[in-house]
Design a protein around this motif. Structure first.
Motif, PDB file in Angstrom:
ATOM      1  N   THR A 199       0.850  -1.197   0.000  1.00  0.00           N
ATOM      2  CA  THR A 199       0.000   0.000   0.000  1.00  0.00           C
ATOM      3  C   THR A 199       0.882   1.243   0.000  1.00  0.00           C
ATOM      4  OG1 THR A 199      -1.770  -1.110   1.207  1.00  0.00           O
ATOM      5  CG2 THR A 199      -1.734   1.287   1.331  1.00  0.00           C
ATOM      6  N   LYS A 200       0.505   2.217  -0.839  1.00  0.00           N
ATOM      7  CA  LYS A 200       1.180   3.516  -0.857  1.00  0.00           C
ATOM      8  C   LYS A 200       0.302   4.500  -0.085  1.00  0.00           C
ATOM      9  CE  LYS A 200       2.210   7.223  -4.048  1.00  0.00           C
ATOM     10  NZ  LYS A 200       2.150   7.583  -5.461  1.00  0.00           N
ATOM     11  N   THR A 201       0.899   5.222   0.859  1.00  0.00           N
ATOM     12  CA  THR A 201       0.176   6.226   1.637  1.00  0.00           C
ATOM     13  C   THR A 201       0.598   7.611   1.177  1.00  0.00           C
ATOM     14  OG1 THR A 201      -0.103   4.793   3.550  1.00  0.00           O
ATOM     15  CG2 THR A 201      -0.206   7.162   3.956  1.00  0.00           C
ATOM     16  N   THR A 202      -0.394   8.466   0.946  1.00  0.00           N
ATOM     17  CA  THR A 202      -0.173   9.872   0.584  1.00  0.00           C
ATOM     18  C   THR A 202      -0.897  10.721   1.620  1.00  0.00           C
ATOM     19  OG1 THR A 202      -0.123   9.297  -1.765  1.00  0.00           O
ATOM     20  CG2 THR A 202      -0.463  11.624  -1.211  1.00  0.00           C
TER      21      THR A 202
ATOM     22  N   LYS B 275      -3.383  24.051   5.674  1.00  0.00           N
ATOM     23  CA  LYS B 275      -3.189  24.850   6.889  1.00  0.00           C
ATOM     24  C   LYS B 275      -3.984  24.295   8.073  1.00  0.00           C
ATOM     25  CE  LYS B 275      -3.503  29.557   8.605  1.00  0.00           C
ATOM     26  NZ  LYS B 275      -3.882  30.934   8.325  1.00  0.00           N
ATOM     27  N   ASN B 276      -5.267  23.916   7.845  1.00  0.00           N
ATOM     28  CA  ASN B 276      -6.131  23.502   8.949  1.00  0.00           C
ATOM     29  C   ASN B 276      -6.725  22.107   8.794  1.00  0.00           C
ATOM     30  OD1 ASN B 276      -5.961  26.022  10.395  1.00  0.00           O
ATOM     31  ND2 ASN B 276      -7.186  26.904   8.760  1.00  0.00           N
ATOM     32  N   SER B 277      -6.201  21.320   7.868  1.00  0.00           N
ATOM     33  CA  SER B 277      -6.739  19.970   7.675  1.00  0.00           C
ATOM     34  C   SER B 277      -5.716  19.118   6.930  1.00  0.00           C
ATOM     35  CB  SER B 277      -8.052  20.016   6.885  1.00  0.00           C
ATOM     36  OG  SER B 277      -7.820  20.471   5.567  1.00  0.00           O
ATOM     37  N   PHE B 278      -5.943  17.800   6.953  1.00  0.00           N
ATOM     38  CA  PHE B 278      -5.134  16.909   6.125  1.00  0.00           C
ATOM     39  C   PHE B 278      -5.957  15.701   5.723  1.00  0.00           C
ATOM     40  CE2 PHE B 278      -4.341  14.996  10.254  1.00  0.00           C
ATOM     41  CZ  PHE B 278      -4.124  13.650  10.005  1.00  0.00           C
ATOM     42  N   ASP B 279      -5.574  15.117   4.583  1.00  0.00           N
ATOM     43  CA  ASP B 279      -6.184  13.896   4.083  1.00  0.00           C
ATOM     44  C   ASP B 279      -5.136  12.804   4.111  1.00  0.00           C
ATOM     45  OD1 ASP B 279      -8.417  15.421   3.500  1.00  0.00           O
ATOM     46  OD2 ASP B 279      -7.978  15.562   1.365  1.00  0.00           O
ATOM     47  N   LEU B 280      -5.534  11.610   4.542  1.00  0.00           N
ATOM     48  CA  LEU B 280      -4.666  10.443   4.533  1.00  0.00           C
ATOM     49  C   LEU B 280      -5.262   9.480   3.500  1.00  0.00           C
ATOM     50  CD1 LEU B 280      -2.990   8.832   7.525  1.00  0.00           C
ATOM     51  CD2 LEU B 280      -4.080   7.372   5.852  1.00  0.00           C
ATOM     52  N   ILE B 281      -4.523   9.259   2.414  1.00  0.00           N
ATOM     53  CA  ILE B 281      -5.014   8.466   1.288  1.00  0.00           C
ATOM     54  C   ILE B 281      -4.154   7.216   1.158  1.00  0.00           C
ATOM     55  CG2 ILE B 281      -5.443   8.465  -1.211  1.00  0.00           C
ATOM     56  CD1 ILE B 281      -5.364  11.681  -0.803  1.00  0.00           C
TER      57      ILE B 281
ATOM     58  N   THR C  98      -3.128  -2.611  -1.460  1.00  0.00           N
ATOM     59  CA  THR C  98      -3.822  -3.702  -0.778  1.00  0.00           C
ATOM     60  C   THR C  98      -4.876  -3.168   0.184  1.00  0.00           C
ATOM     61  OG1 THR C  98      -2.076  -3.765   0.896  1.00  0.00           O
ATOM     62  CG2 THR C  98      -1.878  -5.315  -0.939  1.00  0.00           C
ATOM     63  N   THR C  99      -4.662  -1.945   0.683  1.00  0.00           N
ATOM     64  CA  THR C  99      -5.631  -1.243   1.525  1.00  0.00           C
ATOM     65  C   THR C  99      -5.953   0.068   0.829  1.00  0.00           C
ATOM     66  OG1 THR C  99      -4.690  -2.201   3.521  1.00  0.00           O
ATOM     67  CG2 THR C  99      -6.000  -0.222   3.810  1.00  0.00           C
ATOM     68  N   GLU C 100      -7.252   0.437   0.760  1.00  0.00           N
ATOM     69  CA  GLU C 100      -7.631   1.673   0.089  1.00  0.00           C
ATOM     70  C   GLU C 100      -8.600   2.486   0.941  1.00  0.00           C
ATOM     71  OE1 GLU C 100      -8.869   1.330  -3.944  1.00  0.00           O
ATOM     72  OE2 GLU C 100      -7.126   0.143  -4.498  1.00  0.00           O
ATOM     73  N   THR C 101      -8.307   3.787   1.071  1.00  0.00           N
ATOM     74  CA  THR C 101      -9.188   4.689   1.807  1.00  0.00           C
ATOM     75  C   THR C 101      -8.788   6.129   1.542  1.00  0.00           C
ATOM     76  OG1 THR C 101     -10.223   5.111   3.944  1.00  0.00           O
ATOM     77  CG2 THR C 101      -7.832   4.838   3.953  1.00  0.00           C
ATOM     78  N   LYS C 102      -9.671   7.046   1.871  1.00  0.00           N
ATOM     79  CA  LYS C 102      -9.341   8.477   1.928  1.00  0.00           C
ATOM     80  C   LYS C 102      -9.979   8.998   3.208  1.00  0.00           C
ATOM     81  CE  LYS C 102      -9.661  12.973  -0.200  1.00  0.00           C
ATOM     82  NZ  LYS C 102     -10.270  13.816  -1.228  1.00  0.00           N
ATOM     83  N   MET C 103      -9.134   9.221   4.220  1.00  0.00           N
ATOM     84  CA  MET C 103      -9.589   9.705   5.520  1.00  0.00           C
ATOM     85  C   MET C 103      -9.324  11.203   5.603  1.00  0.00           C
ATOM     86  SD  MET C 103      -7.859   6.583   7.657  1.00  0.00           S
ATOM     87  CE  MET C 103      -8.765   6.637   9.179  1.00  0.00           C
ATOM     88  N   GLU C 104     -10.345  11.962   6.011  1.00  0.00           N
ATOM     89  CA  GLU C 104     -10.217  13.413   6.110  1.00  0.00           C
ATOM     90  C   GLU C 104     -10.242  13.842   7.577  1.00  0.00           C
ATOM     91  OE1 GLU C 104     -13.087  15.351   3.524  1.00  0.00           O
ATOM     92  OE2 GLU C 104     -13.061  13.571   2.235  1.00  0.00           O
TER      93      GLU C 104
ATOM     94  N   CYS D  60     -15.794   7.563   5.722  1.00  0.00           N
ATOM     95  CA  CYS D  60     -15.082   7.025   4.572  1.00  0.00           C
ATOM     96  C   CYS D  60     -15.250   5.510   4.529  1.00  0.00           C
ATOM     97  CB  CYS D  60     -13.603   7.396   4.621  1.00  0.00           C
ATOM     98  SG  CYS D  60     -12.672   6.611   5.948  1.00  0.00           S
ATOM     99  N   LEU D  61     -14.915   4.938   3.390  1.00  0.00           N
ATOM    100  CA  LEU D  61     -14.856   3.488   3.251  1.00  0.00           C
ATOM    101  C   LEU D  61     -13.406   3.077   3.388  1.00  0.00           C
ATOM    102  CD1 LEU D  61     -17.284   2.747   0.291  1.00  0.00           C
ATOM    103  CD2 LEU D  61     -17.686   2.426   2.737  1.00  0.00           C
ATOM    104  N   TYR D  62     -13.169   1.980   4.080  1.00  0.00           N
ATOM    105  CA  TYR D  62     -11.826   1.459   4.298  1.00  0.00           C
ATOM    106  C   TYR D  62     -11.801   0.059   3.696  1.00  0.00           C
ATOM    107  CZ  TYR D  62      -7.366   1.413   6.806  1.00  0.00           C
ATOM    108  OH  TYR D  62      -6.032   1.410   7.130  1.00  0.00           O
ATOM    109  N   LYS D  63     -11.175  -0.071   2.511  1.00  0.00           N
ATOM    110  CA  LYS D  63     -11.143  -1.354   1.812  1.00  0.00           C
ATOM    111  C   LYS D  63      -9.875  -2.108   2.188  1.00  0.00           C
ATOM    112  CE  LYS D  63     -13.552   0.582  -2.134  1.00  0.00           C
ATOM    113  NZ  LYS D  63     -13.435   0.985  -3.538  1.00  0.00           N
ATOM    114  N   THR D  64     -10.045  -3.329   2.688  1.00  0.00           N
ATOM    115  CA  THR D  64      -8.917  -4.188   3.049  1.00  0.00           C
ATOM    116  C   THR D  64      -9.033  -5.491   2.260  1.00  0.00           C
ATOM    117  OG1 THR D  64      -9.962  -5.466   4.813  1.00  0.00           O
ATOM    118  CG2 THR D  64      -9.118  -3.273   5.410  1.00  0.00           C
ATOM    119  N   PRO D  65      -7.992  -6.327   2.289  1.00  0.00           N
ATOM    120  CA  PRO D  65      -8.099  -7.632   1.616  1.00  0.00           C
ATOM    121  C   PRO D  65      -9.196  -8.511   2.233  1.00  0.00           C
ATOM    122  CG  PRO D  65      -5.804  -7.116   2.099  1.00  0.00           C
ATOM    123  CD  PRO D  65      -6.643  -6.080   2.785  1.00  0.00           C
TER     124      PRO D  65
END
Length: 138
Positions: free
Chosen positions: A51-54, A59-65, A69-75, A84-89
């Motif tokens: 899994t690649k994490t970005t 300034k006042n927020s961040f996204d964890l993408i 093998t694992t997929e999500t976008k957490m704000e 959010c949806l958290y897709k795992t194997p």
């Protein structure tokens, strides 16, 4: 411009046992027009190998993408609830994040993000979680 960095991610569930996970990994750090971006590959230790994490930092927020093998976008934004949806194997989880505290101190040479949030997964008991991301530019 891309810079090499060492990223330390400390995640602690604040309950009776204070469960702590700490991962230190090399990655890339970018300065963008409206903030910063961090990219790194997850390892076997994190349980998300492949899994690649970005992390997109404003300034006042961040996204964890996460992609792979694992997929999500957490704000994460102070005093805001997100879903959010958290897709795992092993299946897809419905995840709710209620950010209670967010402190972002990132500059051209790195810095720290510290957030405390309530994590709800499906019908399970909500978990009070503290996440610290430390970025050190090489």
């Amino acid at each position: 411009m891309k810079k090499k960095a060492i990223i330390t991610v400390d995640s602690a569930v604040l309950n009776e046992d204070d469960d702590m996970i700490s991962v230190v990994t090399p990655g890339d750090f970018y300065e963008m027009e409206d903030g910063f971006k961090v990219e790194y590959n997850e390892t076997k230790i994190s349980g998300m190998e492949g899994t690649k994490t970005t992390i997109i930092i404003r300034k006042n927020s961040f996204d964890l993408i996460r992609e792979g093998t694992t997929e999500t976008k957490m704000e994460f934004e102070n005093n805001k609830r997100t879903v959010c949806l958290y897709k795992t194997p092993y299946g897809v989880l419905d995840v709710k994040i209620n950010t209670k505290k967010l402190d972002i101190n990132i500059k051209e040479d790195g810095g720290t993000i510290n957030t405390m949030y309530i994590l709800e997964i499906g019908d399970q008991t909500a978990l009070k979680t503290n996440l610290t991301i430390d970025i050190k530019v090489n």
